[in-house]
Motif scaffolding. Structure first.
Motif, PDB file in Angstrom:
ATOM      1  N   GLU A 153      60.895 101.682  35.723  1.00  0.00           N
ATOM      2  CA  GLU A 153      59.355 101.534  35.563  1.00  0.00           C
ATOM      3  C   GLU A 153      58.892 101.516  33.764  1.00  0.00           C
ATOM      4  O   GLU A 153      58.296 101.176  33.390  1.00  0.00           O
ATOM      5  N   ASN A 154      60.370 101.222  32.916  1.00  0.00           N
ATOM      6  CA  ASN A 154      60.253 101.498  31.070  1.00  0.00           C
ATOM      7  C   ASN A 154      60.257  99.433  30.752  1.00  0.00           C
ATOM      8  O   ASN A 154      60.370  99.329  30.096  1.00  0.00           O
ATOM      9  N   ILE A 155      60.553  98.639  31.805  1.00  0.00           N
ATOM     10  CA  ILE A 155      60.006  97.177  31.789  1.00  0.00           C
ATOM     11  C   ILE A 155      59.027  96.751  31.295  1.00  0.00           C
ATOM     12  O   ILE A 155      58.026  97.138  32.960  1.00  0.00           O
ATOM     13  N   GLU A 156      58.289  95.928  30.919  1.00  0.00           N
ATOM     14  CA  GLU A 156      57.262  95.213  31.026  1.00  0.00           C
ATOM     15  C   GLU A 156      57.228  93.903  30.724  1.00  0.00           C
ATOM     16  O   GLU A 156      57.800  93.690  29.649  1.00  0.00           O
ATOM     17  N   ILE A 157      57.004  93.193  32.215  1.00  0.00           N
ATOM     18  CA  ILE A 157      57.291  91.934  32.342  1.00  0.00           C
ATOM     19  C   ILE A 157      56.085  91.339  31.813  1.00  0.00           C
ATOM     20  O   ILE A 157      54.496  90.963  32.236  1.00  0.00           O
TER      21      ILE A 157
END
Length: 194
Positions: free
Chosen positions: A78-82
């Motif tokens: 849940e810690n990845i910005e796309i």
């Protein structure tokens, strides 16, 4: 190989040897801010998520952004910005400690280009450097001092040219890893911003 669930899509580059050459050799310190250009399926970012919780990925292929989102969700990440968009455009003036890019490095002429978003993953233009050179022009503006660029390319797209260009841009660059395939060497270039 990781114990990740990897969904694939016909319009998105399927993780291959070059993906894992990068994923297996990440130099990410704990807490480092990481940007991956051209995330594709998201496999490299998933490996990176084990080392840092400050990760941003971009892709010019909207299908890739959606596939990466699904792969992150299916793996409980849940810690990845796309961000959807071309190379550095979505991150504007932001800077990062680590920048990762498995470049589209294959030399292509008009007959090799496919009329599909998958084309973005491999089309390097006539000399294989169309995207690499654009990336090198911009990368220094988005990397913090003391940061590292880790990029994948092929001997078909001029490894020495990339190393020389990085040197001219003030980086200390080296071929950190290399794998030989039928008619080319796929290399991992590490470039340190002093």
């Amino acid at each position: 190989m990781a114990d990740f669930i990897i969904n694939t899509d016909d319009n998105v580059y399927v993780p291959a040897e070059d993906s894992y050459l990068l994923a297996d050799n990440l130099e990410i310190k704990k807490g480092a801010s990481v940007l991956e250009i051209g995330t594709g399926s998201g496999i490299v970012a998933m490996y990176a998520s084990r080392l840092s919780d400050n990760i941003t990925v971009t892709d010019i292929n909207f299908d890739a952004c959606e596939l990466a989102r699904k792969n992150f969700e299916d793996n409980g990440i849940e810690n990845i910005e796309i961000l959807f968009g071309n190379m550095f455009e979505p991150v504007e003036s932001r800077k990062f400690d680590v920048i990762l890019f498995n470049t589209p490095y294959l030399p292509t002429d008009d007959g090799d280009v496919i009329d599909d978003t998958l084309n973005y993953a491999f089309d390097g233009g006539l000399n294989g450097r169309k995207v690499i050179d654009l990336f090198l022009d911009e990368v220094g503006n988005h990397l913090n001092d003391g940061g590292i660029v880790q990029m994948i390319q092929s001997s078909l797209s001029g490894n020495e040219e990339t190393l020389q260009r990085l040197d001219e841009l003030g980086f200390i660059a080296e071929i950190a890893e290399s794998e030989h395939f039928f008619f080319e060497d796929i290399v991992l270039i590490n470039a340190y911003k002093i």
